[in-house]
Enzyme design. Structure first.
Site, mmCIF file in Angstrom:
data_model
loop_
_atom_site.group_PDB
_atom_site.id
_atom_site.type_symbol
_atom_site.label_atom_id
_atom_site.label_comp_id
_atom_site.label_asym_id
_atom_site.label_seq_id
_atom_site.Cartn_x
_atom_site.Cartn_y
_atom_site.Cartn_z
ATOM 1 N N ASN A 67 -2.467 -9.463 -6.476
ATOM 2 C CA ASN A 67 -2.953 -8.840 -7.705
ATOM 3 C C ASN A 67 -4.128 -9.633 -8.264
ATOM 4 O O ASN A 67 -4.332 -10.798 -7.910
ATOM 5 C CB ASN A 67 -1.829 -8.806 -8.756
ATOM 6 C CG ASN A 67 -0.798 -7.726 -8.476
ATOM 7 O OD1 ASN A 67 -1.144 -6.596 -8.139
ATOM 8 N ND2 ASN A 67 0.468 -8.090 -8.583
ATOM 9 N N CYS A 76 1.882 -1.980 -2.165
ATOM 10 C CA CYS A 76 0.806 -1.338 -2.923
ATOM 11 C C CYS A 76 0.441 -0.048 -2.183
ATOM 12 O O CYS A 76 -0.051 -0.108 -1.045
ATOM 13 C CB CYS A 76 -0.399 -2.269 -2.997
ATOM 14 S SG CYS A 76 -1.832 -1.530 -3.779
ATOM 15 N N ASN A 78 -1.783 2.591 -2.970
ATOM 16 C CA ASN A 78 -3.221 2.858 -2.794
ATOM 17 C C ASN A 78 -3.836 1.800 -1.886
ATOM 18 O O ASN A 78 -4.703 2.104 -1.055
ATOM 19 C CB ASN A 78 -3.934 2.848 -4.153
ATOM 20 C CG ASN A 78 -3.629 4.101 -4.951
ATOM 21 O OD1 ASN A 78 -3.364 5.160 -4.391
ATOM 22 N ND2 ASN A 78 -3.632 3.977 -6.267
ATOM 23 N N ASN A 164 8.259 -2.613 -4.868
ATOM 24 C CA ASN A 164 7.877 -3.342 -6.091
ATOM 25 C C ASN A 164 8.542 -2.656 -7.283
ATOM 26 O O ASN A 164 8.876 -1.488 -7.233
ATOM 27 C CB ASN A 164 6.350 -3.395 -6.236
ATOM 28 C CG ASN A 164 5.706 -2.009 -6.273
ATOM 29 O OD1 ASN A 164 6.343 -0.999 -6.002
ATOM 30 N ND2 ASN A 164 4.429 -1.967 -6.635
ATOM 31 N N ASN A 195 5.877 -3.128 -13.168
ATOM 32 C CA ASN A 195 4.867 -2.103 -13.450
ATOM 33 C C ASN A 195 5.482 -1.121 -14.445
ATOM 34 O O ASN A 195 6.705 -0.907 -14.411
ATOM 35 C CB ASN A 195 4.495 -1.379 -12.156
ATOM 36 C CG ASN A 195 3.939 -2.324 -11.110
ATOM 37 O OD1 ASN A 195 2.779 -2.710 -11.164
ATOM 38 N ND2 ASN A 195 4.772 -2.712 -10.149
ATOM 39 N N GLU A 212 -0.164 -1.855 -14.752
ATOM 40 C CA GLU A 212 0.307 -2.511 -13.526
ATOM 41 C C GLU A 212 0.617 -3.990 -13.748
ATOM 42 O O GLU A 212 -0.145 -4.704 -14.413
ATOM 43 C CB GLU A 212 -0.744 -2.394 -12.415
ATOM 44 C CG GLU A 212 -0.771 -1.044 -11.751
ATOM 45 C CD GLU A 212 -1.466 -1.100 -10.411
ATOM 46 O OE1 GLU A 212 -1.331 -2.113 -9.708
ATOM 47 O OE2 GLU A 212 -2.166 -0.123 -10.085
ATOM 48 N N ARG A 213 1.708 -4.410 -13.152
ATOM 49 C CA ARG A 213 2.051 -5.840 -13.117
ATOM 50 C C ARG A 213 0.893 -6.607 -12.480
ATOM 51 O O ARG A 213 0.409 -6.232 -11.427
ATOM 52 C CB ARG A 213 3.322 -6.034 -12.300
ATOM 53 C CG ARG A 213 3.731 -7.453 -12.046
ATOM 54 C CD ARG A 213 4.988 -7.574 -11.223
ATOM 55 N NE ARG A 213 4.825 -7.036 -9.870
ATOM 56 C CZ ARG A 213 5.756 -7.217 -8.918
ATOM 57 N NH1 ARG A 213 6.904 -7.827 -9.189
ATOM 58 N NH2 ARG A 213 5.549 -6.716 -7.703
ATOM 59 N N CYS A 221 -2.233 4.389 -9.383
ATOM 60 C CA CYS A 221 -1.238 3.470 -8.822
ATOM 61 C C CYS A 221 -0.341 4.283 -7.892
ATOM 62 O O CYS A 221 0.366 5.192 -8.351
ATOM 63 C CB CYS A 221 -0.414 2.841 -9.954
ATOM 64 S SG CYS A 221 0.895 1.732 -9.384
ATOM 65 N N GLY A 222 -0.380 3.950 -6.596
ATOM 66 C CA GLY A 222 0.363 4.750 -5.620
ATOM 67 C C GLY A 222 1.867 4.606 -5.763
ATOM 68 O O GLY A 222 2.606 5.601 -5.858
HETATM 69 N N1 API Z 1 0.347 -4.364 -9.308
HETATM 70 C C1 API Z 1 1.398 -3.903 -8.379
HETATM 71 C C2 API Z 1 0.847 -3.902 -6.937
HETATM 72 C C3 API Z 1 -0.195 -2.820 -6.740
HETATM 73 C C4 API Z 1 0.427 -1.453 -6.900
HETATM 74 C C5 API Z 1 -0.545 -0.298 -7.041
HETATM 75 N N2 API Z 1 -1.951 -0.633 -7.087
HETATM 76 C C6 API Z 1 -0.262 0.754 -5.996
HETATM 77 O O1 API Z 1 -1.187 1.488 -5.612
HETATM 78 O O2 API Z 1 0.926 0.876 -5.605
HETATM 79 C C7 API Z 1 2.597 -4.835 -8.433
HETATM 80 O O3 API Z 1 2.423 -6.019 -8.803
HETATM 81 O O4 API Z 1 3.699 -4.377 -8.068
#
Ligand code: API
Length: 284
Positions: A67, A76, A78, A164, A195, A212-213, A221-222
């Site tokens: 991150n 993650c 995306n 996550n 998140n 987002e975390r 955010c996927g």
């Molecule tokens: N910040 C998220 C990771 C990226 C998730 C997000 N960008 C996605 O597309 O899933 C976490 O610490 O769990």
């Protein structure tokens, strides 16, 4: 510590942007300070995160998600779509599917091709997990679905894990994300932080804003879109076993939640932006 990758490759999925480092030759990943610097939008390249691709014994590559605050995430959505575009476009082949090792397991990814290589990726995200061990219900092995968030009696949340952690707030005004997101990200019942999704159910599916975390507000955010869709299906607000549209500030992702939650699907576009030379960290 710098990295064994000589070049970086910048991608985004609906404006959720990432720096890809191919470390499969030297096998050396970056540390938190290097990823924070690379993600800095004034002093570095600028991104929501760094995706390091490392050697894997069981898949085409192992993806490590850094991150922008330097913390490491298990998964993650995306980002994995961006990594798939890099891996396939640099392979000289056009496979129907590839496998990538992630913190959520080895995931199968299906590229869709356009005039400029991979244009869209569908990911078999694996199961949605419902137990949050530190929440009151978790102690008894029960899922936390639509219950009052401890310490925030006016908020009802769904704890959904896609590798996550996510806390989904259905019917919570999207504009509350910048105020409530940072507070709930550090909720004491989420020792790894979480998140936070602010979600409205619409005629076509969902509208969502994600805090987002380790990143803050992002364009998309996927894993957050997956968690929001799982919560809406469990709340019987949307149907299972159907493609659902999740509209985020950066655009639409499509999610399919099976009735047994065993294999959530994520599909969306991916874009290459630019490449550059990885410098040594200034002042090191
Ligand atoms: N910040 C998220 C990771 C990226 C998730 C997000 N960008 C996605 O597309 O899933 C976490 O610490 O769990």
């Amino acid at each position: 510590m710098s990295t064994t990758a000589e070049f970086f490759f910048k991608y985004h999925g609906l404006g959720n942007d990432f720096i890809v480092l191919d470390c499969r030759q030297g096998g050396t990943d970056i540390d938190a300070k290097f990823s924070q610097w690379l993600c800095d939008r004034r002093r570095g390249v600028g991104a929501d995160g760094v995706l390091s691709l490392l050697p894997s014994d069981t898949a085409l590559a192992r993806m490590v998600v850094h991150n922008s605050d330097g913390s490491i995430a298990e998964m993650c959505g995306n980002g994995l779509r961006c990594a798939v575009k890099y891996l396939v476009d640099h392979s000289g082949e056009k496979p129907e599917r590839i496998e990538v090792e992630t913190g959520a397991g080895i995931l199968t990814c299906m590229p869709g091709y356009g005039t400029d290589g991979v244009a869209e990726v569908e990911i078999s995200m694996g199961p949605a997990r419902l137990i949050a061990p530190n929440l009151p219900s978790g102690a008894t092995g029960q899922p936390f679905l639509g219950e009052a968030v401890p310490g925030h009696s006016g908020l009802r949340g769904y704890a959904i894990n896609m590798g996550n952690p996510h806390l989904v707030l259905l019917d919570q005004p999207l504009e509350d994300a910048s105020r409530l997101g940072p507070v709930l990200e550090r909720h004491p019942d989420f020792p790894e932080r979480t998140n936070v999704e602010f979600v409205r159910v619409t005629e076509e599916g969902l509208a969502a804003v994600v805090w987002e975390r380790g990143c803050g507000l992002t364009e998309a955010c996927g894993t957050g879109a997956c968690a929001a869709a799982v919560a809406a299906v469990l709340a019987r607000r949307l149907p299972a076993d159907a493609w659902l549209r999740v509209t985020l500030p950066g655009g639409d992702l499509h999610i399919r939640v099976p009735s047994d939650l065993s294999d959530v699907r994520l599909r969306g576009p991916v874009s290459f932006v630019f490449t550059g030379v990885v410098p040594d960290l200034p002042g090191r």
